[in-house]
Design a protein around this motif. Sequence first.
Motif, PDB file in Angstrom:
ATOM      1  N   MET A   1       0.889  -1.179  -0.014  1.00 37.46           N
ATOM      2  CA  MET A   1       0.218  -0.242  -0.115  1.00 37.46           C
ATOM      3  C   MET A   1       0.899   0.987  -0.122  1.00 37.46           C
ATOM      4  N   VAL A   2       2.102   1.114   0.511  1.00 35.25           N
ATOM      5  CA  VAL A   2       2.831   2.234   1.252  1.00 35.25           C
ATOM      6  C   VAL A   2       3.560   2.571  -0.692  1.00 35.25           C
ATOM      7  N   GLU A   3       3.921   1.189  -1.274  1.00 36.90           N
ATOM      8  CA  GLU A   3       4.282   1.384  -2.405  1.00 36.90           C
ATOM      9  C   GLU A   3       3.131   2.230  -3.195  1.00 36.90           C
ATOM     10  N   SER A   4       2.341   1.619  -3.064  1.00 41.12           N
ATOM     11  CA  SER A   4       0.947   1.460  -4.084  1.00 41.12           C
ATOM     12  C   SER A   4       0.812   3.502  -4.345  1.00 41.12           C
ATOM     13  N   THR A   5       0.694   4.042  -2.834  1.00 41.99           N
ATOM     14  CA  THR A   5       0.775   5.463  -2.746  1.00 41.99           C
ATOM     15  C   THR A   5       2.213   6.150  -3.737  1.00 41.99           C
ATOM     16  N   GLY A   6       3.005   5.665  -3.719  1.00 40.98           N
ATOM     17  CA  GLY A   6       4.276   6.946  -4.598  1.00 40.98           C
ATOM     18  C   GLY A   6       3.841   6.581  -6.048  1.00 40.98           C
ATOM     19  N   VAL A   7       3.420   5.089  -6.565  1.00 42.36           N
ATOM     20  CA  VAL A   7       2.777   5.099  -8.127  1.00 42.36           C
ATOM     21  C   VAL A   7       2.014   5.942  -7.626  1.00 42.36           C
ATOM     22  N   PHE A   8       0.841   6.450  -7.256  1.00 41.45           N
ATOM     23  CA  PHE A   8      -0.191   6.576  -7.420  1.00 41.45           C
ATOM     24  C   PHE A   8      -0.592   8.698  -7.758  1.00 41.45           C
ATOM     25  N   PHE A   9       0.941   8.997  -6.768  1.00 49.06           N
ATOM     26  CA  PHE A   9       1.005  10.549  -6.585  1.00 49.06           C
ATOM     27  C   PHE A   9       2.011  10.265  -8.141  1.00 49.06           C
ATOM     28  N   ALA A  10       3.021   9.706  -8.437  1.00 49.54           N
ATOM     29  CA  ALA A  10       4.245   9.452  -9.329  1.00 49.54           C
ATOM     30  C   ALA A  10       2.911   9.811 -11.165  1.00 49.54           C
ATOM     31  N   LEU A  11       1.856   8.906 -10.865  1.00 46.15           N
ATOM     32  CA  LEU A  11       1.187   8.639 -11.837  1.00 46.15           C
ATOM     33  C   LEU A  11       0.162  10.081 -12.454  1.00 46.15           C
ATOM     34  N   GLY A  12      -0.119  10.216 -10.822  1.00 49.62           N
ATOM     35  CA  GLY A  12      -1.133  11.682 -11.078  1.00 49.62           C
ATOM     36  C   GLY A  12      -0.216  12.937 -11.759  1.00 49.62           C
ATOM     37  N   ASP A  13       0.797  12.984 -10.919  1.00 52.05           N
ATOM     38  CA  ASP A  13       2.259  14.313 -11.283  1.00 52.05           C
ATOM     39  C   ASP A  13       2.580  13.981 -13.100  1.00 52.05           C
ATOM     40  N   VAL A  14       2.406  12.825 -13.820  1.00 48.91           N
ATOM     41  CA  VAL A  14       2.641  12.691 -15.363  1.00 48.91           C
ATOM     42  C   VAL A  14       1.385  13.415 -15.390  1.00 48.91           C
ATOM     43  N   ILE A  15       0.103  12.657 -15.325  1.00 50.27           N
ATOM     44  CA  ILE A  15      -1.236  13.208 -15.893  1.00 50.27           C
ATOM     45  C   ILE A  15      -1.580  14.605 -15.404  1.00 50.27           C
ATOM     46  N   ASN A  16      -0.961  15.421 -14.749  1.00 50.09           N
ATOM     47  CA  ASN A  16      -1.482  16.024 -14.698  1.00 50.09           C
ATOM     48  C   ASN A  16      -2.513  16.089 -13.765  1.00 50.09           C
ATOM     49  N   LYS A  17      -3.266  15.504 -12.600  1.00 47.84           N
ATOM     50  CA  LYS A  17      -4.320  14.801 -11.901  1.00 47.84           C
ATOM     51  C   LYS A  17      -3.831  14.756 -10.600  1.00 47.84           C
ATOM     52  N   ASP A  18      -4.937  15.803  -9.480  1.00 43.82           N
ATOM     53  CA  ASP A  18      -4.585  15.914  -8.421  1.00 43.82           C
ATOM     54  C   ASP A  18      -4.804  14.205  -7.718  1.00 43.82           C
ATOM     55  N   ILE A  19      -4.380  14.095  -7.247  1.00 44.82           N
ATOM     56  CA  ILE A  19      -4.582  12.181  -6.231  1.00 44.82           C
ATOM     57  C   ILE A  19      -5.286  13.110  -4.809  1.00 44.82           C
ATOM     58  N   THR A  20      -6.639  12.704  -4.874  1.00 49.09           N
ATOM     59  CA  THR A  20      -7.263  12.849  -3.691  1.00 49.09           C
ATOM     60  C   THR A  20      -7.193  11.570  -2.949  1.00 49.09           C
ATOM     61  N   GLU A  21      -7.635  12.206  -1.406  1.00 51.09           N
ATOM     62  CA  GLU A  21      -8.089  11.006  -0.162  1.00 51.09           C
ATOM     63  C   GLU A  21      -8.648   9.727  -0.749  1.00 51.09           C
ATOM     64  N   SER A  22     -10.405  10.411  -1.578  1.00 49.34           N
ATOM     65  CA  SER A  22     -11.075   9.300  -2.224  1.00 49.34           C
ATOM     66  C   SER A  22     -10.725   8.387  -3.676  1.00 49.34           C
TER      67      SER A  22
END
Length: 440
Positions: A253-274
């Motif tokens: 889950m910790v690793e996936s969190t990093g991947v989610f934020f990395a992808l959000g940065d690539v596609i210019n999407k703000d990753i929310t708590e939801s």
Amino acid sequence: MIKGVNRDTIAKHESQAALLGLQHLLAMYSGAILVPLLIGGALHFNAAQMTYLVSIDIFMCGIATFLQIFSNRYFGIGLPVILGCAVQAVAPLQMIGGRFSIGTMYGAIIAAGIFVFVISGWFAKLRKLFPPVITGTVITVIGLTLIPIAFLNLGGGNVAAKSFGTPVNLIIGFLTVIVILICNAWGKGFIRQIAVLMGLLIGTLTAGGLGLVSLQPVLSASWFRLPEVFHFGVPQFEPSSILTMIMVALVSMVESTGVFFALGDVINKDITESDLKKGYRAEALAIIFGGLFNTFPYTTYSQNVGLVQLSGIKSRKPVVYAGAFLVILGLLPKVGAVATIIPVPVIGGAMIVMFGMVTMQGVRMLNQVDFRNNRNLLVAAVSIGLGLGVTVQPAIVHGLPQAAQLILSNGIVVASVTAVLLNLILQPDKGAVEQVKQSS
């Protein structure tokens, strides 16, 4: 005429999306098939069992990917991500399957998936409790604890065997490493992305030329087979095994969190708590299905983030194609059987590179940490020391109860727990503030 042009344009876009999807599949395929090969080998599966295990694992990678990319109110982050077997689960699953049973292994996976689903909303609120000093330390230990397994396979997989460490094993193993290095260092675009697959292919072909590869598993495998629930056994639930897999799931889950934020940065999407909560829930469902269908826990693969950035295609369509390809291939046992003929030294060579990369990914994360703060230094040093210590000398906990042995002889779990606890106790951020005040 316009309609015809539109159809041609759509067809062209679809074919491009399909090719990009194939690239996603090839980038993750070698990593995905390594996990079933390693665990099946450790549990002494025969050729038929290995073929089924690889096939159903490929199938479940596709299903897990669909759960994540098709977002809804309840689960799925909706990002262009690929899910595959969690490599950090290899050593714990081998340990559980060897000490208890296959049923215990799958029971622990199911329980871990349920745990992740239950805590997904709460965990999304706690992302600040997992700073780079923790994630970097844990990922570094994951890589370092897996490298000895890579060298075991490089030599042939069985220390007691007469062929272990023979020149031919070392040659084809290191040839695999060299091919991967060449493709990564001098290859461009697509070739660079499939460097590991190229290494496995050339290593296997070389071994075949030396008479070390048998095609019998492929010839004897069926063309089509549907997945079966509880194929290898009914789940059994054992407390220490469940706790071990929960720790692995938390690390994922910790690793996936990093991947989610990395992808959000690539596609210019703000990753929310939801978004995080739905992403965790999708992985939880994938883990539960993995246990039910007797495969593995699944997690978001980081290597595909680079493909999204490289291609510049930010839509989910290529990943939808990749998921569909995985599902189709998983229904064809002959395709799965191809992976089982890869010689163990070739797998070992690929593992050296892959696990080394995991280690360096952790080191790169630790590079973000201010080690001038002595408390950060202590968190990383003690966690890595204990994690590697029990990995190298697992007999040190031999006098403890079996349940405690299972947990405390696992370097990944020990390092994870130690890092989290020390970070809470020492509070490095607070210590940094105090140091600033003292210096001023």
